[in-house]
Motif scaffolding. Structure first.
Motif, short mmCIF file in Angstrom:
data_model
loop_
_atom_site.label_atom_id
_atom_site.label_comp_id
_atom_site.label_asym_id
_atom_site.label_seq_id
_atom_site.Cartn_x
_atom_site.Cartn_y
_atom_site.Cartn_z
N ASP A 154 1.54 15.63 -23.04
CA ASP A 154 0.79 16.36 -22.00
C ASP A 154 -0.41 15.60 -21.45
O ASP A 154 -0.85 15.86 -20.34
CB ASP A 154 0.20 17.63 -22.65
CG ASP A 154 1.13 18.79 -22.48
OD1 ASP A 154 2.16 18.63 -21.83
OD2 ASP A 154 0.78 19.86 -23.00
N ASN A 176 -1.36 15.01 -18.01
CA ASN A 176 -2.33 15.80 -17.24
C ASN A 176 -3.72 15.53 -17.81
O ASN A 176 -3.87 14.90 -18.85
CB ASN A 176 -2.04 17.29 -17.43
CG ASN A 176 -0.61 17.63 -17.10
OD1 ASN A 176 -0.25 17.73 -15.95
ND2 ASN A 176 0.22 17.76 -18.12
N ARG A 210 -6.96 17.62 -19.35
CA ARG A 210 -7.28 18.94 -19.91
C ARG A 210 -8.78 19.05 -20.11
O ARG A 210 -9.33 18.41 -21.03
CB ARG A 210 -6.56 19.15 -21.25
CG ARG A 210 -5.05 19.10 -21.17
CD ARG A 210 -4.48 20.44 -20.73
NE ARG A 210 -3.02 20.41 -20.70
CZ ARG A 210 -2.31 20.67 -19.62
NH1 ARG A 210 -2.88 20.96 -18.48
NH2 ARG A 210 -0.99 20.67 -19.68
N GLU A 218 3.59 27.05 -25.04
CA GLU A 218 4.36 25.90 -24.54
C GLU A 218 5.60 25.66 -25.39
O GLU A 218 5.54 25.76 -26.62
CB GLU A 218 3.46 24.66 -24.57
CG GLU A 218 4.08 23.43 -23.94
CD GLU A 218 3.10 22.26 -23.89
OE1 GLU A 218 2.08 22.30 -24.61
OE2 GLU A 218 3.36 21.31 -23.14
#
Ligand SMILES: Cc1cc2nc3c(=O)[nH]c(=O)nc-3n(C[C@H](O)[C@H](O)[C@H](O)COP(=O)(O)OP(=O)(O)OC[C@H]3O[C@@H](n4cnc5c(N)ncnc54)[C@H](O)[C@@H]3O)c2cc1C
Length: 435
Positions: A111, A293, A295, A334
């Motif tokens: 992620d 990404n 966060r 998730e």
């Protein structure tokens, strides 16, 4: 995360679940300096990566080594073998950028990509994709500074029998300074983010994992929908119509939970309404930019990896339990899938697994949620992510990992005096932790 507050040395991890005061924090610039640090004292030592583990893996009262200042990123790419020799203390992001200049890329990412390569491999960090193993399984060889300060190579030629042990080692075997990683020519991806009914999402998950390079979904608690995200390889021009901000969406879900605590039916109605209006987003771009990404919204997390054939069953039970018992949950849950490997401490050892991750904001207590989820994960044969919160101890791990003893033998051989132990890992290994 490193803090020198008027001489008061402190270190904390990303989520602030670990806050420690080591007696010294060192930033060696070369491998020789790391060797000297280990030779010049008998202190206990832990190595910090980017501090993105939630468990107290890095915690120490003694010497903490950070490789943030270590020179180098990509040392060499062997195009024929498809491998790159990389500086293990560098972040995955820095390495992706540097590899791109050579025309190469990581095959997959999780992620985020701010973790160090060493930290990520040490805890079996994974992304999603039925045919992609965790990052550790892509490691072809490593160089480690061991407890006595010597430099040890473990690869296909030297000590190949230790490779399954050193790939996932929780910092227990030495300071990882270099890794040879299986990589591939640089590539582009097409990411599609769409919202689909949860029921349909669960029915189609298997075929989506089969059809798409990368697939994951996020279930929105107290709503009948889930975000479905796919990535597929492409050579199309860069493009994006995505406007979503994950952190902002989480903030709004929290606000809605707080404002509608008295009327959960209203909360479901509002989220369903917003979900139905979500417009599918498409983006084409460089692989690492689309897989990872940023966060900003800090949280604590528990993630368990379940045998692939039982993962969605476990998800159903978690979902039903949350709907019935826990209205406080708002953070998207998730669900990802990772291919199996053969590494001794890999949660993915001997078969593909489906991972389910639950989160709470870092300032909120997480016990009530994680203690509800963990027995469900364990009931379905789950193994915890080493870097994410769990309550397992030595006896549990021996049952879950058939090669646990092989790892402990290697640990005792490379670190006979337990210099790399800390209270958390000692409890995992079943060792006493004295001062
Ligand atoms: C926002 C966020 C998102 C995340 N997303 C994912 C995800 O998508 N997939 C996933 O699997 N995980 C994910 N994680 C978890 C994270 O990838 C792991 O916990 C990883 O270990 C963090 O790497 P790090 O560099 O921060 O290592 P640290 O947390 O600093 O250290 C982890 C372990 O590695 C050891 N270590 C670090 N450097 C060295 C070294 N040079 N030599 C020897 N040992 C070393 C440490 O001693 C420790 O035992 C996420 C975490 C956060 C906070």
């Amino acid at each position: 995360m490193l803090n020198n507050n008027g001489g008061d040395l402190r270190w904390s991890n990303w989520s602030r679940s670990v806050d420690i005061r080591p007696s010294s924090i060192e930033h060696p610039r070369t491998v020789e300096e790391i060797q000297e640090l280990l030779r010049s004292s008998r202190d206990r030592v832990r190595v910090a990566g980017s501090g993105h583990s939630f468990t107290p893996l890095v915690a120490t009262d003694d010497l903490l080594i950070s490789l943030e200042g270590l020179d180098g990123d990509v040392f060499e790419v062997d195009g024929e073998a498809g491998t790159a020799r990389l500086q293990a203390g560098a972040s995955l992001n820095r390495l992706s950028r540097a590899m791109q200049e050579h025309g190469w890329a990581f095959k997959n990412l999780g992620d985020i990509d701010v973790q160090s390569l060493a930290g990520a491999t040490s805890t079996a960090t994974h992304g999603t994709g039925r045919s992609f193993p965790c990052l550790s399984a892509e490691i072809e060889g490593v160089k480690l500074v061991t407890a006595d300060g010597s430099l040890l190579s473990v690869d296909r030629e030297q000590h190949p029998e230790w490779l399954p042990g050193v790939r996932v080692a929780l910092g227990a075997l030495g300071v990882l300074v270099e890794a040879e990683v299986s990589v591939r020519p640089a590539y582009k991806l097409h990411r599609r983010t769409e919202i689909r009914p949860l029921r349909q999402t669960l029915l189609d998950a298997g075929s989506r994992w089969a059809r798409h390079r990368n697939y994951e979904f996020f279930y929105l608690p107290y709503c009948d929908y889930a975000f479905n995200i796919t990535h597929d390889e492409t050579t199309a021009e860069d493009f994006s119509d995505a406007g979503g901000d994950d952190d902002e969406a989480v903030r709004q879900l929290k606000l809605l939970r707080d404002l509608t605590a008295w009327a959960p039916g209203l909360r479901r109605m509002i989220i369903n309404l917003i979900a139905r209006r979500f417009k599918t987003e498409e983006t084409v771009g460089t692989s690492w930019r689309l897989l990872a990404n940023t966060r900003e919204y800090r949280f604590n997390e528990m993630e368990y990896h379940l045998p692939a054939e039982r993962g969605l069953e476990a998800f159903e039970e978690l979902y039903t339990t949350l709907e019935r018992e826990q209205r406080r949950v708002f953070f998207p849950v998730e669900c990802r899938r990772t291919a199996g490997d053969e590494n001794w401490l890999s949660p993915f050892q001997h078969g593909s697994r489906i991972s389910i991750a639950v989160h709470t904001p870092h300032r909120e207590n997480h016990e009530w949620f994680f203690s509800l989820a963990e027995p469900i994960f364990r009931k379905y044969g789950g193994r915890p992510h080493w870097g994410k919160l769990h309550s397992l101890r030595h006896g549990d791990l021996v049952e879950l990992y058939p090669d646990f003893e092989a790892f402990l033998d290697l640990r005792r051989r490379l670190d006979p005096d337990g210099r790399f132990l800390n209270p958390h890992t000692a409890a995992l290994w079943g060792e006493a932790f004295g001062s």
